[in-house]
Design an enzyme around this catalytic site. Structure first.
Site, PDB file in Angstrom:
ATOM      1  N   SER A 148       0.808  -1.220   0.000  1.00 56.53           N
ATOM      2  CA  SER A 148       0.000   0.000   0.000  1.00 56.53           C
ATOM      3  C   SER A 148       0.839   1.267   0.000  1.00 56.53           C
ATOM      4  O   SER A 148       0.317   2.357  -0.231  1.00 56.53           O
ATOM      5  CB  SER A 148      -0.949   0.021   1.201  1.00 56.53           C
ATOM      6  OG  SER A 148      -0.274   0.349   2.388  1.00 56.53           O
ATOM      7  N   LYS A 185       1.567   4.209   7.261  1.00 57.42           N
ATOM      8  CA  LYS A 185       0.761   5.068   6.390  1.00 57.42           C
ATOM      9  C   LYS A 185       1.212   6.517   6.574  1.00 57.42           C
ATOM     10  O   LYS A 185       1.899   6.856   7.534  1.00 57.42           O
ATOM     11  CB  LYS A 185      -0.732   4.974   6.747  1.00 57.42           C
ATOM     12  CG  LYS A 185      -1.369   3.606   6.580  1.00 57.42           C
ATOM     13  CD  LYS A 185      -1.591   3.248   5.137  1.00 57.42           C
ATOM     14  CE  LYS A 185      -2.366   1.943   4.997  1.00 57.42           C
ATOM     15  NZ  LYS A 185      -1.558   0.769   5.397  1.00 57.42           N
TER      16      LYS A 185
END
EC number: 3.4.21.88
Length: 230
Positions: A148, A185
């Site tokens: 991701s 993230k």
């Protein structure tokens, strides 16, 4: 920044390759032998030019203290700026006495995808040159799983080096604990919610209500991405 001659670029590339392959820079004599520069004075002239132009940091007391700067990494194609550009190979084993190499503990794994548990135990240690981490002392490594964060150059199997801290600035890449599981993230603080954003456009962000957000959710800020030697 002042450009390099072909010979200076050749010297810089050799120094960088020796650090990549062995974990420490070559001596002046080794540079001369490898590049067919007949005198140590000749090698020194090239090193002084690289230092003057801002591509090399030197310690005159130590023969192996030849440290490529961020400008050198850009000149050699390493880029600069965000976490993905700070990629260097990992070297295993203890740091050599008198070197600038420091050992970093690898304490588990972290997801760049769906969150997974990061085990808090030392699985391995790796060493990197101290200049890459600057003044960051409380740093640990986590092995990345998932894709991701590929938009930031963080690939499956990479190691992220994380500075331990409980806060982060808007837009920084963090390791966060969400529902007792760890993920990496970018974090954004948006009014009544906190957004943990992947850089893979195929992945959805994770949202946490501001009322549910705790400072302990931030385990640290990513200060580098490292790829082990193959």
């Amino acid at each position: 920044m002042e450009g390099l001659t072909d010979r200076q670029l050749e010297v810089l590339r050799f120094i960088a390759s020796q650090i990549e392959d062995h974990g420490y820079p070559p001596t002046i004599r080794e540079i001369g032998e490898a590049l067919d520069i007949r005198s140590t004075n000749g090698v020194n002239d090239h090193l002084k030019a690289l230092e003057r132009k801002g591509y090399l940091s030197r310690d005159p007391v130590k023969s192996r203290a030849l440290i490529p700067t961020s400008a050198a990494r850009e000149a050699l194609g390493g880029g600069g700026g965000d976490a993905g550009s700070n990629v260097v190979p990992l070297v295993r084993g203890p740091a050599r006495p008198g070197s600038r190499m420091i050992e970093i503990p690898i304490v588990g794994r972290v997801a760049a995808g769906m969150p997974i548990l990061a085990q808090e135990r030392v699985e391995d240690t790796v060493q990197v040159d101290a200049f890459l981490l600057g003044t960051n002392k409380k740093v640990y490594g986590l092995r990345v799983q998932g894709d991701s964060m590929i938009g930031d150059g963080i690939l499956p199997g990479d190691y992220v080096f994380v500075k331990k801290q409980l806060n982060a600035d808007d837009g920084e890449i963090v390791v966060a604990m969400i529902d007792d599981e760890a993920t990496v993230k970018r974090v954004y603080f948006e009014g009544d919610r906190v957004r943990f954003q992947p850089s893979n456009p195929r992945m959805a962000p994770i949202y946490v209500r501001h009322s549910d957000f705790r400072s302990t959710m931030i385990l640290g800020v990513v200060v580098g991405v490292y790829r082990k030697l193959t």
